[in-house]
Design a protein around this motif. Structure first.
Motif, PDB file in Angstrom:
ATOM      1  N   MET A  98       1.263   1.287  15.928  1.00 17.00           N
ATOM      2  CA  MET A  98       2.119   0.510  15.036  1.00 17.00           C
ATOM      3  C   MET A  98       1.799   0.804  13.581  1.00 17.00           C
ATOM      4  SD  MET A  98       2.321  -3.246  16.749  1.00 17.00           S
ATOM      5  CE  MET A  98       3.239  -3.845  15.335  1.00 17.00           C
ATOM      6  N   ASP A  99       2.834   0.742  12.742  1.00 20.32           N
ATOM      7  CA  ASP A  99       2.660   0.915  11.304  1.00 20.32           C
ATOM      8  C   ASP A  99       2.301  -0.444  10.718  1.00 20.32           C
ATOM      9  OD1 ASP A  99       2.892   1.243   8.593  1.00 20.32           O
ATOM     10  OD2 ASP A  99       4.668   2.524   8.713  1.00 20.32           O
ATOM     11  N   GLU A 100       0.990  -0.659  10.494  1.00 19.18           N
ATOM     12  CA  GLU A 100       0.531  -1.971  10.029  1.00 19.18           C
ATOM     13  C   GLU A 100       1.126  -2.323   8.672  1.00 19.18           C
ATOM     14  OE1 GLU A 100      -3.631  -4.274   8.924  1.00 19.18           O
ATOM     15  OE2 GLU A 100      -3.679  -2.450  10.120  1.00 19.18           O
ATOM     16  N   ALA A 101       1.250  -1.335   7.778  1.00 17.28           N
ATOM     17  CA  ALA A 101       1.811  -1.602   6.452  1.00 17.28           C
ATOM     18  C   ALA A 101       3.261  -2.072   6.570  1.00 17.28           C
ATOM     19  CB  ALA A 101       1.730  -0.350   5.587  1.00 17.28           C
ATOM     20  N   LEU A 102       4.024  -1.458   7.473  1.00 18.03           N
ATOM     21  CA  LEU A 102       5.415  -1.868   7.676  1.00 18.03           C
ATOM     22  C   LEU A 102       5.477  -3.294   8.187  1.00 18.03           C
ATOM     23  CD1 LEU A 102       8.478  -1.334   7.939  1.00 18.03           C
ATOM     24  CD2 LEU A 102       8.012  -0.416  10.228  1.00 18.03           C
ATOM     25  N   VAL A 103       4.650  -3.614   9.171  1.00 16.05           N
ATOM     26  CA  VAL A 103       4.657  -4.959   9.747  1.00 16.05           C
ATOM     27  C   VAL A 103       4.324  -6.003   8.689  1.00 16.05           C
ATOM     28  CG1 VAL A 103       3.523  -6.478  11.395  1.00 16.05           C
ATOM     29  CG2 VAL A 103       4.141  -4.160  12.069  1.00 16.05           C
ATOM     30  N   ARG A 104       3.318  -5.718   7.870  1.00 17.01           N
ATOM     31  CA  ARG A 104       2.927  -6.683   6.840  1.00 17.01           C
ATOM     32  C   ARG A 104       4.003  -6.850   5.788  1.00 17.01           C
ATOM     33  NH1 ARG A 104      -2.920  -5.227   4.766  1.00 17.01           N
ATOM     34  NH2 ARG A 104      -2.389  -6.910   3.320  1.00 17.01           N
ATOM     35  N   SER A 105       4.733  -5.780   5.493  1.00 14.93           N
ATOM     36  CA  SER A 105       5.807  -5.895   4.505  1.00 14.93           C
ATOM     37  C   SER A 105       7.000  -6.669   5.053  1.00 14.93           C
ATOM     38  CB  SER A 105       6.250  -4.503   4.043  1.00 14.93           C
ATOM     39  OG  SER A 105       6.914  -3.807   5.095  1.00 14.93           O
ATOM     40  N   LEU A 106       7.211  -6.586   6.378  1.00 10.86           N
ATOM     41  CA  LEU A 106       8.349  -7.283   6.981  1.00 10.86           C
ATOM     42  C   LEU A 106       8.050  -8.750   7.265  1.00 10.86           C
ATOM     43  CD1 LEU A 106       9.615  -4.639   9.581  1.00 10.86           C
ATOM     44  CD2 LEU A 106      10.638  -5.244   7.390  1.00 10.86           C
ATOM     45  N   THR A 107       6.780  -9.113   7.428  1.00 10.26           N
ATOM     46  CA  THR A 107       6.423 -10.467   7.827  1.00 10.26           C
ATOM     47  C   THR A 107       7.015 -11.533   6.914  1.00 10.26           C
ATOM     48  OG1 THR A 107       4.402  -9.755   8.944  1.00 10.26           O
ATOM     49  CG2 THR A 107       4.493 -12.048   8.230  1.00 10.26           C
ATOM     50  N   PRO A 108       6.844 -11.449   5.577  1.00  7.88           N
ATOM     51  CA  PRO A 108       7.416 -12.510   4.736  1.00  7.88           C
ATOM     52  C   PRO A 108       8.932 -12.542   4.763  1.00  7.88           C
ATOM     53  CG  PRO A 108       6.553 -10.718   3.390  1.00  7.88           C
ATOM     54  CD  PRO A 108       6.086 -10.474   4.786  1.00  7.88           C
ATOM     55  N   VAL A 127       2.949 -14.591   2.956  1.00  3.39           N
ATOM     56  CA  VAL A 127       3.538 -13.482   2.214  1.00  3.39           C
ATOM     57  C   VAL A 127       2.742 -12.202   2.417  1.00  3.39           C
ATOM     58  CG1 VAL A 127       4.351 -12.705  -0.036  1.00  3.39           C
ATOM     59  CG2 VAL A 127       4.347 -15.140   0.490  1.00  3.39           C
ATOM     60  N   GLY A 128       1.405 -12.333   2.450  1.00  2.00           N
ATOM     61  CA  GLY A 128       0.572 -11.157   2.598  1.00  2.00           C
ATOM     62  C   GLY A 128       0.454 -10.662   4.016  1.00  2.00           C
ATOM     63  N   GLY A 129       0.734 -11.530   4.989  1.00  2.82           N
ATOM     64  CA  GLY A 129       0.659 -11.109   6.384  1.00  2.82           C
ATOM     65  C   GLY A 129      -0.753 -10.967   6.911  1.00  2.82           C
ATOM     66  N   LEU A 130      -1.745 -11.554   6.220  1.00  8.04           N
ATOM     67  CA  LEU A 130      -3.122 -11.482   6.696  1.00  8.04           C
ATOM     68  C   LEU A 130      -3.360 -12.520   7.784  1.00  8.04           C
ATOM     69  CD1 LEU A 130      -5.124 -11.109   3.353  1.00  8.04           C
ATOM     70  CD2 LEU A 130      -4.139  -9.322   4.797  1.00  8.04           C
ATOM     71  N   THR A 131      -4.298 -12.247   8.645  1.00 13.73           N
ATOM     72  CA  THR A 131      -4.657 -13.216   9.672  1.00 13.73           C
ATOM     73  C   THR A 131      -5.582 -14.269   9.078  1.00 13.73           C
ATOM     74  OG1 THR A 131      -6.632 -12.027  10.397  1.00 13.73           O
ATOM     75  CG2 THR A 131      -4.528 -11.399  11.408  1.00 13.73           C
ATOM     76  N   SER A 187      -8.164  -7.877  -4.426  1.00 10.51           N
ATOM     77  CA  SER A 187      -7.595  -7.357  -5.666  1.00 10.51           C
ATOM     78  C   SER A 187      -6.435  -6.410  -5.350  1.00 10.51           C
ATOM     79  CB  SER A 187      -8.660  -6.635  -6.484  1.00 10.51           C
ATOM     80  OG  SER A 187      -9.641  -7.540  -6.939  1.00 10.51           O
ATOM     81  N   ALA A 188      -6.652  -5.502  -4.406  1.00 10.14           N
ATOM     82  CA  ALA A 188      -5.589  -4.584  -4.012  1.00 10.14           C
ATOM     83  C   ALA A 188      -4.430  -5.340  -3.370  1.00 10.14           C
ATOM     84  CB  ALA A 188      -6.128  -3.533  -3.044  1.00 10.14           C
ATOM     85  N   GLU A 189      -4.753  -6.376  -2.601  1.00 10.35           N
ATOM     86  CA  GLU A 189      -3.719  -7.185  -1.966  1.00 10.35           C
ATOM     87  C   GLU A 189      -2.874  -7.892  -3.021  1.00 10.35           C
ATOM     88  OE1 GLU A 189      -1.468  -8.797   1.152  1.00 10.35           O
ATOM     89  OE2 GLU A 189      -2.837  -7.097   1.041  1.00 10.35           O
ATOM     90  N   ALA A 190      -3.527  -8.407  -4.068  1.00  8.07           N
ATOM     91  CA  ALA A 190      -2.800  -9.078  -5.141  1.00  8.07           C
ATOM     92  C   ALA A 190      -1.876  -8.109  -5.874  1.00  8.07           C
ATOM     93  CB  ALA A 190      -3.783  -9.710  -6.123  1.00  8.07           C
ATOM     94  N   VAL A 191      -2.349  -6.885  -6.088  1.00  5.62           N
ATOM     95  CA  VAL A 191      -1.499  -5.872  -6.711  1.00  5.62           C
ATOM     96  C   VAL A 191      -0.273  -5.609  -5.843  1.00  5.62           C
ATOM     97  CG1 VAL A 191      -1.342  -3.452  -7.429  1.00  5.62           C
ATOM     98  CG2 VAL A 191      -3.400  -4.779  -7.973  1.00  5.62           C
ATOM     99  N   ARG A 192      -0.495  -5.477  -4.536  1.00  2.00           N
ATOM    100  CA  ARG A 192       0.625  -5.219  -3.615  1.00  2.00           C
ATOM    101  C   ARG A 192       1.639  -6.351  -3.646  1.00  2.00           C
ATOM    102  NH1 ARG A 192       2.500  -6.140   1.528  1.00  2.00           N
ATOM    103  NH2 ARG A 192       0.934  -7.735   1.970  1.00  2.00           N
TER     104      ARG A 192
END
Length: 381
Positions: free
Chosen positions: A1-11, A119-123, A182-187
């Motif tokens: 799975m593309d984790e970045a795609l999933v996290r971007s779609l979650t919100p 919004v971030g899709g973190l667990t 920090s990187a998550e906040a930038v994203r």
């Protein structure tokens, strides 16, 4: 799975469910169920429309829960409203989700946790690790936040300033556990900038990029802090600096100055200097004057005192510092630095030692302790 795609779609998926009438807590649970199903199904049978797939599965999970928990008439109304399967709407409700997670009824810590989750899709486990708290504690915090906003509807524009402060809190948490906040906040701020045209959103993104660009040079191999003046500027991320400066210039050109743009301008002046000695401290003082006028913040005035000390000499900096409350965080550390610059090593060493126990984190405490020891050693020679 593309984790970045999933996290971007979650919100986006969560926002769609809430817009359709699901309360926040139930919608978030349904989206998490859909993500679990995606983990099971997608590796062998990837969908052509991942967003549409997640919306369909999450809505069905929500309906299943509704059928189990509500009265018959409400259940039937929800079933009748079920949309046909197919491509999801292109409408982006992510911005409303930001506003919901930064609701004024939430505490700052709860707003940050909910933003990272929704919004971030973190667990919950990832957020707990980042904040160095037990997972059960973070789960309770997130659950309380979800209950608080469950009855809130998307019927009016939220407060952009509140959203930006929440994102800035996330950014300043830095890195711990397996999540780089920090990187998550930038994203997340990039994502926000894509859906709202606001100079302060751009200002915050520029500020984050300019600060984050210096990250690699901030610590020595042993983990100790490296002050800005001593950092190896060759390790700064010039690409991030260039992007931050470009975003900032476009924001400033709109002539709607805000505090994040002013902070970014200060960071840009630091980033632009080839060496610490070539820093344009006079212009930094001017930007601190602008920032103080915007915020009336004593912390801003404390930082301004440091800049004055660099621009006009340490005694001028000490005079500016004397006008401030000596109980301010880092006041004693600033006083120690200015006294050292003025040549009063005994006072500086004493103040560094006094400042160390008040430091907000272990790395800063160790740095101040080493500064005191360094000056004491110099005095003994």
């Amino acid at each position: 799975m593309d984790e970045a795609l999933v996290r971007s779609l979650t919100p986006e998926v969560l926002a769609i469910l809430v817009r359709r009438g699901a309360d926040f807590a139930a919608a978030e649970d349904a989206v998490q169920d859909a993500l679990v199903e995606a983990v099971r199904v997608w590796p062998d049978d990837p969908p052509r429309d991942p967003k549409g797939w997640l919306v369909t599965v999450a809505w069905r999970r929500f309906l299943d829960a509704t059928r189990a928990d509500t009265a018959r008439r409400r259940r039937e109304d929800r079933v009748d409203e079920e949309p046909a399967s197919g491509p999801a709407s292109g409408a982006d409700d992510t911005l409303q989700l930001y506003f919901l997670c930064a609701h004024p009824s939430l505490t700052a810590s709860s707003a940050v946790a909910l933003t990272l989750r929704a919004v971030g899709g973190l667990t919950t486990r990832q957020i707990a690790q980042a904040y160095l708290v037990p997972e059960a504690t973070m789960a309770q915090r997130v659950s309380r936040a979800k209950r608080t906003v469950s009855g809130v509807r998307f019927d009016r524009q939220g407060d952009v300033a509140t959203v930006l402060r929440v994102l800035y809190l996330v950014f300043n948490e830095g890195y711990s556990g397996d999540v780089d906040l920090s990187a998550e906040a930038v994203r997340l701020t990039r994502q926000l900038a894509a859906v709202i045209d606001h100079p302060e959103v751009a200002g915050l993104l520029a500020l984050m990029l300019l600060h984050h660009a210096r990250r690699a040079a901030r610590t020595a191999p042993d983990g100790s802090l490296v002050p800005l003046a001593e950092q190896d500027r060759g390790r700064w991320d010039t690409g991030a600096i260039a992007e931050g400066v470009e975003i900032l210039q476009a924001a400033l050109a709109r002539d709607r100055l805000g505090e994040f743009q002013a902070q970014a301008a200060i960071a840009a002046l630091h980033a632009d200097a080839p060496t610490a000695e070539e820093t344009d401290w006079a212009q930094i003082v001017e930007w601190y004057d602008e920032l103080a006028a915007l915020t009336d913040s004593p912390v801003v005035r404390l930082n301004r005192a440091v800049a004055v000390g660099e621009a006009d000499g340490p005694r001028a900096g000490l005079a500016a510092l004397a006008a401030l409350d000596d109980t301010l965080p880092r006041y004693t550390a600033v006083a120690a630095y200015l006294h050292e610059r003025d040549g009063d090593l005994a006072t500086a060493a004493r103040l560094y030692a006094q400042a160390a126990p008040k430091a907000p984190n272990l790395a800063e405490r160790d740095h101040l302790t080493r500064q005191a020891a360094r000056l004491n050693t110099r005095r003994e020679r």
